[in-house]
Design a protein around this motif. Structure first.
Motif, mmCIF file in Angstrom:
data_model
loop_
_atom_site.group_PDB
_atom_site.id
_atom_site.type_symbol
_atom_site.label_atom_id
_atom_site.label_comp_id
_atom_site.label_asym_id
_atom_site.label_seq_id
_atom_site.Cartn_x
_atom_site.Cartn_y
_atom_site.Cartn_z
ATOM 1 N N THR A 136 0.886 -1.209 0.002
ATOM 2 C CA THR A 136 -0.227 0.153 -0.014
ATOM 3 C C THR A 136 0.834 1.327 0.138
ATOM 4 O O THR A 136 1.956 1.237 0.116
ATOM 5 C CB THR A 136 -0.824 0.048 1.307
ATOM 6 N N GLU A 139 2.460 1.583 3.502
ATOM 7 C CA GLU A 139 3.747 0.291 3.562
ATOM 8 C C GLU A 139 5.008 0.946 2.818
ATOM 9 O O GLU A 139 5.867 0.733 3.478
ATOM 10 C CB GLU A 139 3.116 -0.756 3.109
ATOM 11 N N THR A 172 -2.106 3.485 14.350
ATOM 12 C CA THR A 172 -2.304 3.144 12.560
ATOM 13 C C THR A 172 -0.705 2.843 11.985
ATOM 14 O O THR A 172 -0.826 1.726 11.804
ATOM 15 C CB THR A 172 -2.703 4.155 12.188
ATOM 16 N N VAL A 175 0.017 -0.684 13.369
ATOM 17 C CA VAL A 175 -0.656 -1.748 12.357
ATOM 18 C C VAL A 175 -0.201 -1.940 11.066
ATOM 19 O O VAL A 175 -0.051 -2.888 10.470
ATOM 20 C CB VAL A 175 -2.405 -1.366 12.163
ATOM 21 N N ASN A 176 0.573 -0.723 10.431
ATOM 22 C CA ASN A 176 0.903 -0.695 9.091
ATOM 23 C C ASN A 176 2.201 -1.457 9.026
ATOM 24 O O ASN A 176 2.767 -2.177 8.341
ATOM 25 C CB ASN A 176 1.327 0.774 8.594
ATOM 26 N N GLY A 178 2.982 -3.801 11.245
ATOM 27 C CA GLY A 178 2.733 -5.306 11.227
ATOM 28 C C GLY A 178 2.446 -5.864 9.886
ATOM 29 O O GLY A 178 2.817 -7.122 9.717
ATOM 30 N N ARG A 179 1.626 -5.226 9.065
ATOM 31 C CA ARG A 179 1.212 -5.377 7.853
ATOM 32 C C ARG A 179 2.577 -5.678 7.007
ATOM 33 O O ARG A 179 2.644 -6.618 6.274
ATOM 34 C CB ARG A 179 -0.001 -4.677 7.244
ATOM 35 N N LEU A 180 3.358 -4.624 6.982
ATOM 36 C CA LEU A 180 4.420 -4.697 6.120
ATOM 37 C C LEU A 180 5.508 -5.846 6.660
ATOM 38 O O LEU A 180 5.974 -6.450 5.525
ATOM 39 C CB LEU A 180 5.164 -3.405 6.569
ATOM 40 N N ARG A 181 5.603 -6.159 7.771
ATOM 41 C CA ARG A 181 6.436 -7.242 8.381
ATOM 42 C C ARG A 181 5.942 -8.414 7.661
ATOM 43 O O ARG A 181 6.623 -9.379 7.152
ATOM 44 C CB ARG A 181 6.455 -7.164 9.960
ATOM 45 N N GLU A 182 4.308 -8.712 7.825
ATOM 46 C CA GLU A 182 4.057 -9.752 7.115
ATOM 47 C C GLU A 182 4.137 -9.933 5.925
ATOM 48 O O GLU A 182 4.258 -11.092 5.166
ATOM 49 C CB GLU A 182 2.501 -9.662 7.602
ATOM 50 N N LYS A 183 4.089 -8.882 4.983
ATOM 51 C CA LYS A 183 4.292 -9.062 3.631
ATOM 52 C C LYS A 183 5.631 -9.247 3.010
ATOM 53 O O LYS A 183 6.186 -10.249 2.335
ATOM 54 C CB LYS A 183 3.741 -7.763 2.866
ATOM 55 N N GLN A 186 6.287 -12.742 3.508
ATOM 56 C CA GLN A 186 5.641 -13.599 2.439
ATOM 57 C C GLN A 186 6.911 -13.951 1.211
ATOM 58 O O GLN A 186 6.721 -14.873 0.432
ATOM 59 C CB GLN A 186 4.410 -13.028 1.881
#
Length: 203
Positions: A136, A139, A172, A175-176, A178-183, A186
């Protein structure tokens, strides 16, 4: 040639903008892919704010709001829904062209690489070990800040996002991250973002 979409219900203003842009080396489009969107707020049916919010669900194409609405609340809402700039009518042609050029330059192809991890800002992707993942806008900006500075405080990251028209708070940001780490995980780039307790984050 950069392509600019004009979303404006006033035919006279739309024609004026089209002439101005074409005279300065831009192509104008009614629909389809483009490099930047000039958008009015007061539109028949859905407002420009609603259209921009929907656009942000699938695209990072820059949006400049060009509108007669002039309250601070309108301007904050424009950035809150993902707009990149807010210009009031009647506009100054030279200022509008300068704002367009600045945003297009900022969003031009830009690639950073740190320890095998590549950030493609133009494509909004992170690449590692031959794999890629889409990011995003938030991110991508966070990863860019980390790759440029290696150690960023929470305030650094929030200020960088604020400067680029994306208003977020500490929760926020968390949260961002966390999502960036997850991506990144991957594509095999695990543990690239480390928390520095009480300070912020680093690569």
């Amino acid at each position: 040639m950069k392509r600019i979409q004009i979303i404006e219900d006033d035919a006279a203003i739309r024609a004026e903008l089209k002439t101005l842009l074409q005279a300065n080396g831009y192509a104008t489009v009614e629909e389809g892919s483009c490099d930047l969107v000039l958008m009015d707020v007061n539109l028949p049916g859905e407002s420009g704010f609603t259209l921009c919010r929907k656009l942000r669900q699938s695209s990072s194409t820059p949006v400049i709001f060009l509108t007669a609405r002039d309250t601070p609340e309108d301007e904050l809402l424009a950035f809150g829904v993902g707009g990149d700039d807010f210009i009031r009518k009647p506009y100054n042609s030279a200022v509008l062209l300068a704002r367009i050029a600045r945003i297009l330059k900022t969003t031009a192809s830009d690639t950073l690489t740190v320890r095998g991890l590549t950030l493609d800002l133009s494509g909004m992707k992170a690449l590692f070990g031959g794999e890629a993942v889409e990011l995003t806008k938030n991110e991508a900006r966070i990863l860019r800040c980390l790759m440029q500075k290696e150690l960023c405080t929470r305030d650094d990251l929030i200020e960088d996002l604020w400067t680029n028209g994306m208003y977020i708070d500490g929760n926020t940001l968390y949260v961002n991250i966390g999502r960036l780490r997850e991506k990144l995980g991957q594509i095999g780039a695990r543990d690239f973002i480390r928390t520095v307790r009480g300070v912020g984050y680093r690569l």
